[in-house]
Scaffold this motif. Sequence first.
Motif, mmCIF file in Angstrom:
data_model
loop_
_atom_site.group_PDB
_atom_site.id
_atom_site.type_symbol
_atom_site.label_atom_id
_atom_site.label_comp_id
_atom_site.label_asym_id
_atom_site.label_seq_id
_atom_site.Cartn_x
_atom_site.Cartn_y
_atom_site.Cartn_z
ATOM 1 N N VAL A 15 0.826 -1.202 0.000
ATOM 2 C CA VAL A 15 0.000 0.000 0.000
ATOM 3 C C VAL A 15 0.863 1.255 0.000
ATOM 4 O O VAL A 15 0.488 2.269 -0.580
ATOM 5 N N ALA A 16 2.050 1.163 0.625
ATOM 6 C CA ALA A 16 2.910 2.353 0.664
ATOM 7 C C ALA A 16 3.354 2.761 -0.732
ATOM 8 O O ALA A 16 3.783 3.891 -0.938
ATOM 9 N N THR A 17 3.264 1.862 -1.719
ATOM 10 C CA THR A 17 3.629 2.266 -3.081
ATOM 11 C C THR A 17 2.587 3.219 -3.662
ATOM 12 O O THR A 17 2.845 3.881 -4.660
ATOM 13 N N ALA A 18 1.403 3.269 -3.044
ATOM 14 C CA ALA A 18 0.352 4.146 -3.571
ATOM 15 C C ALA A 18 0.709 5.620 -3.381
ATOM 16 O O ALA A 18 0.337 6.457 -4.201
ATOM 17 N N VAL A 19 1.449 5.938 -2.285
ATOM 18 C CA VAL A 19 1.747 7.346 -2.020
ATOM 19 C C VAL A 19 2.728 7.904 -3.067
ATOM 20 O O VAL A 19 2.446 8.942 -3.677
ATOM 21 N N PRO A 20 3.878 7.223 -3.324
ATOM 22 C CA PRO A 20 4.727 7.709 -4.403
ATOM 23 C C PRO A 20 3.988 7.782 -5.736
ATOM 24 O O PRO A 20 4.174 8.722 -6.513
ATOM 25 N N PHE A 21 3.114 6.811 -5.974
ATOM 26 C CA PHE A 21 2.336 6.829 -7.210
ATOM 27 C C PHE A 21 1.484 8.092 -7.282
ATOM 28 O O PHE A 21 1.450 8.774 -8.311
ATOM 29 N N ALA A 22 0.823 8.424 -6.168
ATOM 30 C CA ALA A 22 -0.026 9.616 -6.152
ATOM 31 C C ALA A 22 0.807 10.873 -6.402
ATOM 32 O O ALA A 22 0.391 11.775 -7.136
ATOM 33 N N PHE A 23 2.017 10.909 -5.802
ATOM 34 C CA PHE A 23 2.887 12.067 -6.042
ATOM 35 C C PHE A 23 3.330 12.128 -7.502
ATOM 36 O O PHE A 23 3.423 13.203 -8.089
ATOM 37 N N ALA A 24 3.608 10.960 -8.089
ATOM 38 C CA ALA A 24 4.021 10.935 -9.497
ATOM 39 C C ALA A 24 2.886 11.464 -10.367
ATOM 40 O O ALA A 24 3.113 12.273 -11.278
ATOM 41 N N VAL A 25 1.657 11.018 -10.087
ATOM 42 C CA VAL A 25 0.513 11.495 -10.865
ATOM 43 C C VAL A 25 0.375 13.003 -10.704
ATOM 44 O O VAL A 25 0.188 13.742 -11.684
ATOM 45 N N ALA A 26 0.507 13.489 -9.448
ATOM 46 C CA ALA A 26 0.386 14.921 -9.191
ATOM 47 C C ALA A 26 1.467 15.694 -9.940
ATOM 48 O O ALA A 26 1.195 16.737 -10.556
ATOM 49 N N ALA A 27 2.701 15.168 -9.907
ATOM 50 C CA ALA A 27 3.798 15.860 -10.583
ATOM 51 C C ALA A 27 3.562 15.883 -12.090
ATOM 52 O O ALA A 27 3.851 16.873 -12.763
ATOM 53 N N LEU A 28 3.017 14.795 -12.623
ATOM 54 C CA LEU A 28 2.747 14.734 -14.058
ATOM 55 C C LEU A 28 1.653 15.728 -14.431
ATOM 56 O O LEU A 28 1.770 16.470 -15.410
ATOM 57 N N ILE A 29 0.578 15.777 -13.623
ATOM 58 C CA ILE A 29 -0.539 16.671 -13.950
ATOM 59 C C ILE A 29 -0.084 18.121 -13.896
ATOM 60 O O ILE A 29 -0.359 18.908 -14.795
ATOM 61 N N THR A 30 0.664 18.480 -12.830
ATOM 62 C CA THR A 30 1.074 19.874 -12.673
ATOM 63 C C THR A 30 2.336 20.203 -13.466
ATOM 64 O O THR A 30 2.785 21.333 -13.463
ATOM 65 N N ARG A 31 2.918 19.227 -14.099
ATOM 66 C CA ARG A 31 4.169 19.368 -14.858
ATOM 67 C C ARG A 31 5.322 19.879 -13.986
ATOM 68 O O ARG A 31 6.249 20.517 -14.482
#
Lengths: 673, 156
Positions: A180-196
């Motif tokens: 489950v802890a892999t979900a947090v880095p994933f969420a940050f990666a998605v956020a970084a991708l969306i906000t560029r």
Amino acid sequence: MILIGELSLWVALLVAGWACAVSFAGGALRRADLVASGERAIYATWGFVLLASIGLWTALLTHDFSFRFVASFTSANLPTLYTITAFWAGQAGSLLLWALILTTYSAIAVWTNRHRNRTLMPYVAGTLAGIAAFFLATMCFGANPYERMNWVPPDGNGMNPQLQNPGMAIHPPNLYLGYVATAVPFAFAVAALITRRLDGEWLAAVRRWSLVSWFFLTVGITLGMWWAYVELGWGGYWAWDPVENASLLPWLTGTAFLHSIMVQEKRGMLRKWNVVLVVTTFILSILGTFITRSGVINSVHSFAQSPVGTWFAALLTIAIVGTGYLVATRLPDLKTQAQLESMVSREAAFLYNNVLLVGIAFSVLWGTLFPILSEAVRGTKITVAAPFFNLVNVPLGLLLLALTGIGPLIAWRRASVANLQRQFALPLFGGLAAGALLLALGMREGHALIAYTLAGFVATTILQEFWKGTRARMRLHGESAVAGLAHLVARNRRRYGGYIVHAGVVILFCAFAGLAFKREADVTLHAGESYAAIDPYGHHWRFTSNGVSVYDQLNRHVTAVSLKPTRDGQPMPLIETEKRQHFDSRGNPTFEPATAVGILERPMEDVYVVLTGVRENDAAELRITFNPLVWWVWYGGITMALGGLIVMWPQTQRARDRSGYNTVLRPEATAHA
Amino acid sequence: MKPRTTFLLGAAAIVGIAGYLMAGAITRTGVYYLTPQELAGRVAHDSTFVGIGVKVGARVVPGSIQRAAGGREVSFRVTDGGQSYPVVYRGIIPDTFADSADVILEGRLGRDGTFRATTLLAKCASRYENAPRPTDEKFRKYRATPGYRAVTTART
């Protein structure tokens, strides 16, 4: 309380849905009020999922057998410890545990970032809430832990005896904490991708979460191996079973990420690759849960298909397509800022480490999915088993072991010949000496010899690093050797914690190579008869049977045999092995008999005895196995986990700057580096 | 040559080796995974299929298990509903092996039509359908108690 829990599950689903929607909306519209509402909803989701979990625990502990879950996995006479751990004995409860851990992590992530990473946070919260909503929906509509039956049985079915083991009690939560802890880095990666905003900012926020995930996966996998070894009775700890592979996959890509993140921090390279690794690790975690929960892979055709499979397939598709789209549209933002300058550099070693780790992960995934792939492509199911994984992964693993030694010693950017000579002379000697010694002692197994040579090499590099660092402190600060060593590790946790992890890897490889020397025999012994054997080290053993005894204990009926072993004539501790027939509170037998393995644990080798059956009342049929160096698997795992703890232990900002890993690298800082 | 090119060549070499190992390992160690019906179909098509190592997934026919004295040899029948085969297995019998268990067998089909298994994996059927049912034999006494009444009858 149970009713509150049941309702909380539905409320949690609604609140998580709300958190997801308003967080994304708040981020896109730059509305602070929506963002704040989303974050409050994250905390609320956590609260409701916690209530739902307490409700399920209440149902379990009060033995409310009107619930299908409680009746399926517990019985009135189940020991309290296992009644508590029955929470994750079944599918619905496992999903609730997933959700509980995920929402706890989300709350922690939102709380620790309440003043930091504000541009990213709405999307982080939204992604995490989305995943949580998905799990809650799976439970509400697919596998509800609060499902009631239309009758109330007088007693439940009880827990599978193989799960009644302390290792199994804590193994799943550990693994889930890791998954489950892999979900947090994933969420940050998605956020970084969306906000560029794809510079160092999101990486800094993500590194510790990746370590947490890595740590728990390491502990969980080690516990799983230990459980398989002491409980399943086939004499090994790793069978390349799809369920085991599923836990190894995110560990491999997570390990790759922890290495490649350093390359981006130091050199600004690998920006695309890091995003891909983070996303892949999360997807593999979900895939792992999907594989173990849906029965697609392990299945014999007749297995009941669980409705959960479809839900997970949907989540996987959304995650893959969504992030695929995001990465594709953000490629220009992910341009690397530096080039590889030399093949003889730490970057290059890390890159090869990544290629190998991902290559191993790919081959494991390929082997695990091969039955499905071959059926889809050629119409026939072809399976591969342990021989496939060993053939492919032994050579790749040995290459990786070599890199474990080379990577940390070689200089960044471009290593000079002098650097190479200074760093590698002693380790090369250490490795060759280890190999030559074993060859002289009569070892003739090719792979094992290579493994021990490389292990000697890597071990020497690690010792050399510790020695150099300690000596420098002794000279500069006038400290004693012990104080110097302690300060060295405390001041440079990432570096020396990493070396300790590597030491654990070396121990593990040595232990794995020991399997090449395994010996086993099937024997039948009447009371008083004995069996003589020679172990892989050439010692003479004699096992004398004390006969078969039968007795009742707690919730089981036990048939036991004890062996009196001697080694080179010296008496050794008794080895006792059992068959256990469990029964429920009304005295009805439940499940099939379970094996309790008798293990004489010693650092050099385990003597592993399984009672396969009893004939004519006192003739015990036994399988006796000499398992060299298995003891070291557990200690290798513990060493790795310990190193991981040292690496992730919080440090003050000042200390972090001093140790040279200032994790927030601005693009402009690296562009001219 | 630029370092980047050299690195890519090296990476390609590793990927190539891995691919080569995988392809080789699959042809050497891959085995067919069949149901009894599929196995029968293949044998009917191609008689050389007898004696080739295969994996078979099927269910144990209830009441067919005959354990030899001791604990190391067992014979039983497996079926997938259509085709059924007699099986002989020698080795450690897993704890979960029982009537109606789903099993995965590895071994060869002999000329006499008996499947000789070298490995036997069993999944406990109860693991998947494990809620107790009112009709379970162990609840017979419970059903007979005066206060008992089934809430509903047919659904479970």
